[in-house]
Motif scaffolding. Structure first.
Motif, short mmCIF file in Angstrom:
data_model
loop_
_atom_site.label_atom_id
_atom_site.label_comp_id
_atom_site.label_asym_id
_atom_site.label_seq_id
_atom_site.Cartn_x
_atom_site.Cartn_y
_atom_site.Cartn_z
N ASN A 117 0.86 -1.18 0.00
CA ASN A 117 0.00 0.00 0.00
C ASN A 117 0.89 1.24 0.00
O ASN A 117 1.95 1.25 0.62
CB ASN A 117 -0.90 0.03 1.23
CG ASN A 117 -1.92 -1.08 1.21
OD1 ASN A 117 -2.51 -1.37 0.19
ND2 ASN A 117 -2.13 -1.71 2.35
N ARG A 138 -4.10 7.48 -1.16
CA ARG A 138 -3.81 6.06 -0.91
C ARG A 138 -3.98 5.29 -2.22
O ARG A 138 -4.94 5.50 -2.94
CB ARG A 138 -4.77 5.48 0.13
CG ARG A 138 -4.59 6.04 1.50
CD ARG A 138 -5.48 5.33 2.51
NE ARG A 138 -6.91 5.50 2.29
CZ ARG A 138 -7.63 6.49 2.80
NH1 ARG A 138 -7.06 7.41 3.55
NH2 ARG A 138 -8.92 6.56 2.57
N GLU A 139 -3.06 4.38 -2.43
CA GLU A 139 -3.14 3.57 -3.64
C GLU A 139 -2.53 2.21 -3.37
O GLU A 139 -1.63 2.08 -2.54
CB GLU A 139 -2.39 4.26 -4.78
CG GLU A 139 -2.69 3.73 -6.15
CD GLU A 139 -4.11 3.98 -6.60
OE1 GLU A 139 -4.98 3.11 -6.32
OE2 GLU A 139 -4.37 5.01 -7.22
N ARG A 140 -3.01 1.19 -4.06
CA ARG A 140 -2.40 -0.14 -4.01
C ARG A 140 -1.36 -0.21 -5.11
O ARG A 140 -1.54 0.33 -6.20
CB ARG A 140 -3.45 -1.23 -4.25
CG ARG A 140 -4.29 -1.56 -3.05
CD ARG A 140 -3.61 -2.66 -2.21
NE ARG A 140 -4.35 -2.94 -1.01
CZ ARG A 140 -5.36 -3.79 -0.92
NH1 ARG A 140 -5.78 -4.43 -1.98
NH2 ARG A 140 -5.95 -3.98 0.22
N LEU A 160 -2.17 -0.95 -8.86
CA LEU A 160 -2.85 0.05 -9.67
C LEU A 160 -1.90 1.05 -10.30
O LEU A 160 -2.31 1.84 -11.16
CB LEU A 160 -3.93 0.75 -8.85
CG LEU A 160 -5.00 -0.21 -8.33
CD1 LEU A 160 -6.00 0.52 -7.46
CD2 LEU A 160 -5.70 -0.94 -9.47
N ARG A 201 -2.06 -2.72 -14.10
CA ARG A 201 -3.09 -1.94 -13.39
C ARG A 201 -4.20 -2.79 -12.77
O ARG A 201 -5.39 -2.50 -12.93
CB ARG A 201 -3.67 -0.87 -14.29
CG ARG A 201 -2.61 0.08 -14.83
CD ARG A 201 -3.14 1.32 -15.46
NE ARG A 201 -4.05 2.09 -14.66
CZ ARG A 201 -3.73 2.92 -13.67
NH1 ARG A 201 -2.49 3.05 -13.31
NH2 ARG A 201 -4.65 3.59 -13.04
N TYR A 228 6.13 7.08 -7.12
CA TYR A 228 4.76 7.58 -6.96
C TYR A 228 4.67 8.51 -5.75
O TYR A 228 4.10 9.60 -5.84
CB TYR A 228 3.80 6.39 -6.80
CG TYR A 228 2.34 6.77 -6.75
CD1 TYR A 228 1.60 6.93 -7.91
CD2 TYR A 228 1.69 6.94 -5.53
CE1 TYR A 228 0.25 7.24 -7.87
CE2 TYR A 228 0.34 7.26 -5.48
CZ TYR A 228 -0.37 7.42 -6.65
OH TYR A 228 -1.71 7.75 -6.61
N PRO A 274 -7.45 9.11 -5.29
CA PRO A 274 -7.18 7.73 -4.88
C PRO A 274 -7.21 7.55 -3.36
O PRO A 274 -6.51 8.23 -2.62
CB PRO A 274 -5.78 7.47 -5.42
CG PRO A 274 -5.60 8.44 -6.53
CD PRO A 274 -6.39 9.65 -6.12
#
Length: 139
Positions: A27, A54-56, A59, A64, A95, A115
């Motif tokens: 994460n 927040r992003e996994r 993705l 993706r 990122y 996100p």
């Protein structure tokens, strides 16, 4: 940490994991210091779930989709890390670094993307940041 903001890269173990079968993902989050409302949530102790972005990992990778890795006694962990996890962590760091400035997140939120947040949270945070910028307070 940079510009009063905090990037977080977090390895999350699945609840389905066992002693001999570990399932995990990565994460990613960015916490913006000027938006921290709770005095108990300090940047140095923040968790990805406190983040304003927040992003996994899956993705932001090429295919993706949500990505989970599995480690069993048969797994060649060194090979798995050198071929997959190193790349994923590098992408995660890129990122986070890309989103550590308040200007970048304002651009993202103004585009309608948020996100890890609800649209209500995005609008609220965007309003707070713009008001701080207007009043010449540090965002």
């Amino acid at each position: 940490m940079a510009n009063g903001n905090c990037g977080i890269i977090n390895f999350r173990k699945s609840q389905s994991s066992s002693k001999d079968h570990i399932i995990f993902t990565i994460n990613i989050g960015v916490l913006y210091g000027s938006l921290v409302e709770d005095s108990d949530c300090r940047l140095t102790k923040a968790d990805v779930w406190d983040a304003h972005l927040r992003e996994r990992i899956g993705l932001i990778l090429a295919d993706r989709h949500d990505k989970w890795w599995e480690i069993t006694p048969e797994t060649n962990a060194g090979l798995m890390f050198s071929q997959n996890i190193d790349v994923a962590c590098e992408r995660a760091a890129d990122y986070v670094n890309k989103h550590l400035t308040i200007e970048t997140i304002v651009d993202l939120w103004e585009s309608g993307k948020s996100p890890g947040l609800t649209d209500h949270q995005r609008i609220k945070y965007l309003s707070v940041v713009k008001n701080k910028i207007k009043s010449n307070s540090p965002p």
